[in-house]
Scaffold this active site. Structure first.
Site, short mmCIF file in Angstrom:
data_model
loop_
_atom_site.label_atom_id
_atom_site.label_comp_id
_atom_site.label_asym_id
_atom_site.label_seq_id
_atom_site.Cartn_x
_atom_site.Cartn_y
_atom_site.Cartn_z
N SER A 47 0.86 -1.18 0.00
CA SER A 47 0.00 0.00 0.00
C SER A 47 0.89 1.23 0.00
O SER A 47 1.99 1.22 0.58
CB SER A 47 -0.87 0.02 1.26
OG SER A 47 -1.54 1.27 1.37
N TYR A 99 -1.47 -0.53 10.33
CA TYR A 99 -1.66 -1.08 8.98
C TYR A 99 -0.51 -0.66 8.07
O TYR A 99 0.07 -1.48 7.35
CB TYR A 99 -3.00 -0.59 8.44
CG TYR A 99 -3.23 -0.77 6.95
CD1 TYR A 99 -3.76 -1.97 6.46
CD2 TYR A 99 -2.97 0.25 6.04
CE1 TYR A 99 -3.99 -2.13 5.10
CE2 TYR A 99 -3.20 0.10 4.70
CZ TYR A 99 -3.72 -1.09 4.23
OH TYR A 99 -3.95 -1.25 2.88
P1 NAP Z 1 -11.34 -5.58 0.70
O1 NAP Z 1 -12.27 -5.05 -0.32
O2 NAP Z 1 -11.55 -5.22 2.13
O3 NAP Z 1 -11.31 -7.18 0.56
C1 NAP Z 1 -10.59 -7.92 1.48
C2 NAP Z 1 -10.52 -9.36 1.03
O4 NAP Z 1 -9.67 -10.07 1.95
C3 NAP Z 1 -11.87 -10.06 1.05
O5 NAP Z 1 -11.88 -10.98 -0.02
C4 NAP Z 1 -11.84 -10.80 2.40
O6 NAP Z 1 -12.60 -11.99 2.42
C5 NAP Z 1 -10.37 -11.17 2.48
N1 NAP Z 1 -9.90 -11.41 3.84
C6 NAP Z 1 -9.99 -10.61 4.92
N2 NAP Z 1 -9.40 -11.18 5.98
C7 NAP Z 1 -8.92 -12.36 5.55
C8 NAP Z 1 -8.21 -13.42 6.17
N3 NAP Z 1 -7.87 -13.36 7.47
N4 NAP Z 1 -7.89 -14.51 5.43
C9 NAP Z 1 -8.23 -14.59 4.13
N5 NAP Z 1 -8.90 -13.61 3.47
C10 NAP Z 1 -9.24 -12.53 4.19
O7 NAP Z 1 -9.82 -5.18 0.39
P2 NAP Z 1 -9.15 -4.45 -0.89
O8 NAP Z 1 -9.33 -2.99 -0.74
O9 NAP Z 1 -9.50 -5.13 -2.16
O10 NAP Z 1 -7.63 -4.71 -0.52
C11 NAP Z 1 -6.84 -5.73 -1.11
C12 NAP Z 1 -5.40 -5.44 -0.77
O11 NAP Z 1 -5.05 -4.16 -1.30
C13 NAP Z 1 -5.12 -5.38 0.73
O12 NAP Z 1 -3.87 -5.94 1.02
C14 NAP Z 1 -5.08 -3.89 1.01
O13 NAP Z 1 -4.29 -3.59 2.13
C15 NAP Z 1 -4.47 -3.39 -0.27
N6 NAP Z 1 -4.71 -1.97 -0.54
C16 NAP Z 1 -5.96 -1.51 -0.76
C17 NAP Z 1 -6.15 -0.15 -1.01
C18 NAP Z 1 -7.49 0.44 -1.27
O14 NAP Z 1 -7.60 1.69 -1.35
N7 NAP Z 1 -8.55 -0.36 -1.44
C19 NAP Z 1 -5.05 0.71 -1.01
C20 NAP Z 1 -3.79 0.20 -0.78
C21 NAP Z 1 -3.63 -1.14 -0.55
P3 NAP Z 1 -14.11 -12.02 3.03
O15 NAP Z 1 -14.95 -11.23 2.09
O16 NAP Z 1 -14.50 -13.44 3.07
O17 NAP Z 1 -14.01 -11.37 4.38
#
Ligand code: NAP
Length: 248
Positions: free
Chosen positions: A143, A157
């Site tokens: 991130s 985080y």
């Molecule tokens: P998200 O929409 O919150 O989705 C999270 C995913 O992770 C869901 O599929 C969830 O499954 C799964 N998950 C959560 N806890 C878990 C666990 N303990 N074991 C296995 N799976 C788990 O997240 P996102 O925004 O797409 O983020 C994806 C990645 O990008 C993350 O690493 C995040 O830190 C990074 N990121 C995101 C952003 C942003 O702005 N969105 C920015 C920078 C970095 P369930 O649905 O079953 O709970």
């Protein structure tokens, strides 16, 4: 059986977009989820309808036993593991550091750091030429928070993503001669549910004025960077952390 890819946290957001694109590029996809089976089944159904192969596998990546069982299912049902995307990452409600509890730290570090380490370990055992494998690629989803620090929101985080980036650099060098490339992407502000988990569903629209491109990103724009890093087009790229941030 073709080449398999395991994507953690692929039931929604960036992981789901990556699963769809990976399937379109010919991978058999392991769509990992923690609790939302219906969403994961929906991603698998979409891939199968489009002519691809995928399975949904429940596993909490903060638990070693779950990870071992998930990799065993990939071995049995999808075949040779060619790629791992350590995508799962969790935050918590926006908070200053002096309000962070030990329980919160344990959960964030177990999911965002220990989980990717253990998944990478299992992937290297299967991919490394040293262990009789055929090589492969690992992409860690970091991130921009690792650079920015996320003051007043979630320094914990941000620090977990710093650890993931250091693992990316070290592991890339460790396995560079063994047919495995290890890279990371560093998304900026992307429209997904993670901001609601942090207590502010509209966060991307609040902060997008800080982005030089003046907009948030879409999960598909991160997925494209991940699939490029895994592709032969990136054959001389390892230990790299690629910003996908609209210039922020
Ligand atoms: P998200 O929409 O919150 O989705 C999270 C995913 O992770 C869901 O599929 C969830 O499954 C799964 N998950 C959560 N806890 C878990 C666990 N303990 N074991 C296995 N799976 C788990 O997240 P996102 O925004 O797409 O983020 C994806 C990645 O990008 C993350 O690493 C995040 O830190 C990074 N990121 C995101 C952003 C942003 O702005 N969105 C920015 C920078 C970095 P369930 O649905 O079953 O709970």
């Amino acid at each position: 059986m073709g080449k398999a890819i395991l994507i953690t946290g692929a039931s929604r957001g960036i992981g789901a977009a990556t699963a769809r694109l990976a399937a379109a590029r010919g991978y058999a996809v392991c769509v990992n989820f923690r609790e939302n089976r219906a969403a994961a089944d929906g991603i698998v159904a979409g891939i199968v309808t489009a002519g691809g192969r995928a399975i949904a596998v429940q596993a909490d990546v903060s638990r070693e036993a779950d990870i071992l069982a998930m990799f065993a299912r990939v071995d049995a049902e999808l075949g040779r593991l060619a790629a791992l995307v350590n995508n799962t990452g969790v935050n918590d409600l926006q908070s200053r550091l002096e309000s962070i509890t030990a329980a919160r730290l344990d959960r964030i570090l177990a999911t965002n750091v220990k989980g990717p380490f253990l998944c990478a370990r299992e992937a290297v055992k299967r991919m490394s030429l040293r262990h009789g494998g055929e090589g492969g690629g690992i992409v860690n989803v970091s991130s921009a928070a690792a650079r920015l620090g996320s003051p007043g929101e979630y320094v914990d985080y941000a620090a977990s993503k710093g650890a993931l980036e250091t693992m990316t650099i070290g592991l890339a060098k460790e396995v560079a001669e063994e047919g495995i490339r290890v890279n990371a992407v560093r998304p900026g502000h992307i429209y997904t549910d993670i901001h609601a988990t942090g207590g502010e569903p509209g966060r991307v629209d609040r902060v997008k004025a800080l982005v030089p491109m003046k907009r948030g990103g879409q999960p598909e724009e991160v997925a494209a960077a991940i699939l490029w890093l895994l592709s032969p087009e990136a054959s001389y790229v390892t230990g790299t952390i690629l910003d996908v941030t609209g210039g922020r």
